[in-house]
Design an enzyme around this catalytic site. Structure first.
Site, PDB file in Angstrom:
ATOM      1  N   HIS A 164       0.822  -1.221   0.000  1.00 54.47           N
ATOM      2  CA  HIS A 164       0.000   0.000   0.000  1.00 54.47           C
ATOM      3  C   HIS A 164       0.853   1.267   0.000  1.00 54.47           C
ATOM      4  O   HIS A 164       0.331   2.355  -0.258  1.00 54.47           O
ATOM      5  CB  HIS A 164      -0.975  -0.004   1.182  1.00 54.47           C
ATOM      6  CG  HIS A 164      -0.344   0.272   2.517  1.00 54.47           C
ATOM      7  ND1 HIS A 164      -0.040  -0.711   3.431  1.00 54.47           N
ATOM      8  CD2 HIS A 164       0.023   1.440   3.100  1.00 54.47           C
ATOM      9  CE1 HIS A 164       0.485  -0.171   4.503  1.00 54.47           C
ATOM     10  NE2 HIS A 164       0.544   1.141   4.338  1.00 54.47           N
ATOM     11  N   ASP A 229     -10.841  -7.177   2.166  1.00 52.16           N
ATOM     12  CA  ASP A 229     -11.049  -8.472   1.543  1.00 52.16           C
ATOM     13  C   ASP A 229      -9.739  -9.242   1.591  1.00 52.16           C
ATOM     14  O   ASP A 229      -8.925  -9.037   2.484  1.00 52.16           O
ATOM     15  CB  ASP A 229     -11.537  -8.242   0.107  1.00 52.16           C
ATOM     16  CG  ASP A 229     -12.183  -9.476  -0.500  1.00 52.16           C
ATOM     17  OD1 ASP A 229     -12.552  -9.407  -1.666  1.00 52.16           O
ATOM     18  OD2 ASP A 229     -12.294 -10.493   0.189  1.00 52.16           O
ATOM     19  N   SER A 305       4.460   1.715   8.571  1.00 48.71           N
ATOM     20  CA  SER A 305       4.014   0.696   7.615  1.00 48.71           C
ATOM     21  C   SER A 305       5.152   0.297   6.691  1.00 48.71           C
ATOM     22  O   SER A 305       5.905   1.147   6.217  1.00 48.71           O
ATOM     23  CB  SER A 305       2.859   1.239   6.771  1.00 48.71           C
ATOM     24  OG  SER A 305       1.674   1.305   7.511  1.00 48.71           O
TER      25      SER A 305
END
Length: 372
Positions: A164, A229, A305
């Site tokens: 991401h 998901d 992250s």
């Protein structure tokens, strides 16, 4: 039926190592690592680079939610592990893969929002100061991405990070084409390289030296999915630098079950955005796990992250202790625990399949990727 049997082998490719005596050491297990090889490569249109960079992933889907997903089919797994490669000139390719088991391969709450602060009670993070720490292993393996995330050196020219940080699941982020990796180094004194004068009362000031990224690999499991998901399971990416970094790096390894981790604990260091210019180290216990994810409450902020999650265990073959990256810190999740919302920070586990894929991206030869 044959495809299902093969898939079960892929998902259960570890030889479990359990403590057998009071003198047992936490030992790296041996894994039967599958082989993942490119089958075909297709040229794609150049991306638009129009997505906003996100410094974390937020999802309401917790352990029970992820465990409720049906077991993916063999074809679905191949699709998830196919990948896109982005080059520095903006060109883009998609590569389909094949997955093989070599018999003699060896052992080898929904919709709820949360502020960006991810601190659980007392803030247990440690800022790492001074070149004696920052430039030494394992802290020296942590690097900063120009998109704002963290990465970890896993080879002479490769950095492991979160997908991401490069791609929002639909499009590549702004700055991904000119992506750079920052290495924290001491600022030059007035005397230049020959000057060793320092003020021991003050931490030495550091700065980032940047290296351009040559190409980036992102699995299709992330690009086709999203954080709510199956995509959360594939939130990882590998960056290849334009030139070697010349630092000691940390090897990747297959993530053992949480109960086999030393003290059930993980470690990682990152560039949290509430402490600009600081490398921040933390460790904590794993609270829960799925096949693809580790749930923990390590204090963290956006910017961490992409940090490599690592542990130190005994390497029986080499008769020494060794740290390995077993996951990639991804982001934050709200979890419905018997009707009560609880929050966790989440790391993507390096499974045997992911190990085979990432190792092949690094080595380019599956024979070098048989032992996880």
């Amino acid at each position: 039926m044959a495809a299902l049997s093969t898939l079960i082998l892929l998902l259960c490719a570890a030889k479990d190592v359990m403590p057998s005596s009071p003198h047992w050491k936490p030992t790296w297990p041996s894994y039967r690592v599958p082989v993942i090889l490119p089958q075909s490569t297709l040229n794609l249109d150049k991306p638009q680079f129009d997505a906003e960079a996100r410094l974390e992933v937020v999802s309401p889907c917790g352990p029970a939610c992820h465990k409720s997903y049906p077991l993916p089919t063999y074809e679905e797994v191949k699709n998830y592990l196919s990948y896109e490669t982005l080059y520095a000139n903006g060109s883009l390719t998609e590569t389909e893969v094949g997955i093989y088991i070599l018999s003699n391969g060896g052992d080898g709450s929904r919709g709820r929002s949360r502020t960006k602060r991810q601190i659980y009670g007392y803030d247990s993070r440690f800022s790492i100061f001074g070149k004696d720490f920052l430039l030494n292993y394992p802290f020296s393996t942590s690097v900063k991405l120009s998109t704002g995330c963290t990465g970890t050196l896993v080879a002479e020219k490769h950095v492991l990070t979160a997908a991401h940080c490069i791609h929002d699941g639909k499009s590549y982020v702004k700055g991904a084409q000119k992506l750079r990796v920052g290495f924290l180094k001491p600022k030059q004194k007035d005397g230049g390289k020959g000057s060793n004068i320092t003020n021991s009362a003050m931490p030495e000031k550091m700065k980032f030296q940047w290296i351009r990224v040559k190409r980036t690999h992102v699995p299709k499991g992330w690009i086709k999915g999203n954080a709510n998901d199956i995509g959360m399971d594939y939130d990882y990416a590998l960056l290849e630098l334009k030139k070697p970094h010349k630092r000691k790096f940390m090897k990747i390894g297959v993530s053992p079950p949480a109960r086999h981790l030393p003290g059930g604990r993980i470690h990682f260091s990152g560039y949290d955005n509430d402490r600009p210019g600081n490398l921040v180290y933390r460790f904590c216990d794993v609270k829960d796990e799925t096949y693809d994810l580790l749930y923990q409450q390590c204090d963290a902020q956006p910017g961490a992250s992409g940090s490599g999650v690592y542990v130190r265990m005994w390497k029986r073959q080499n008769h020494k202790w060794e740290r390995k990256i077993i996951g990639i810190f991804s982001g934050h999740q709200w979890v419905d625990m018997n009707g009560t919302p609880q929050d966790f920070n989440v790391a993507v586990r390096i499974t045997p399949l992911k190990y085979a894929q990432i190792c092949y991206w690094i080595k380019g030869n599956y024979l070098d990727c048989r032992e996880g």
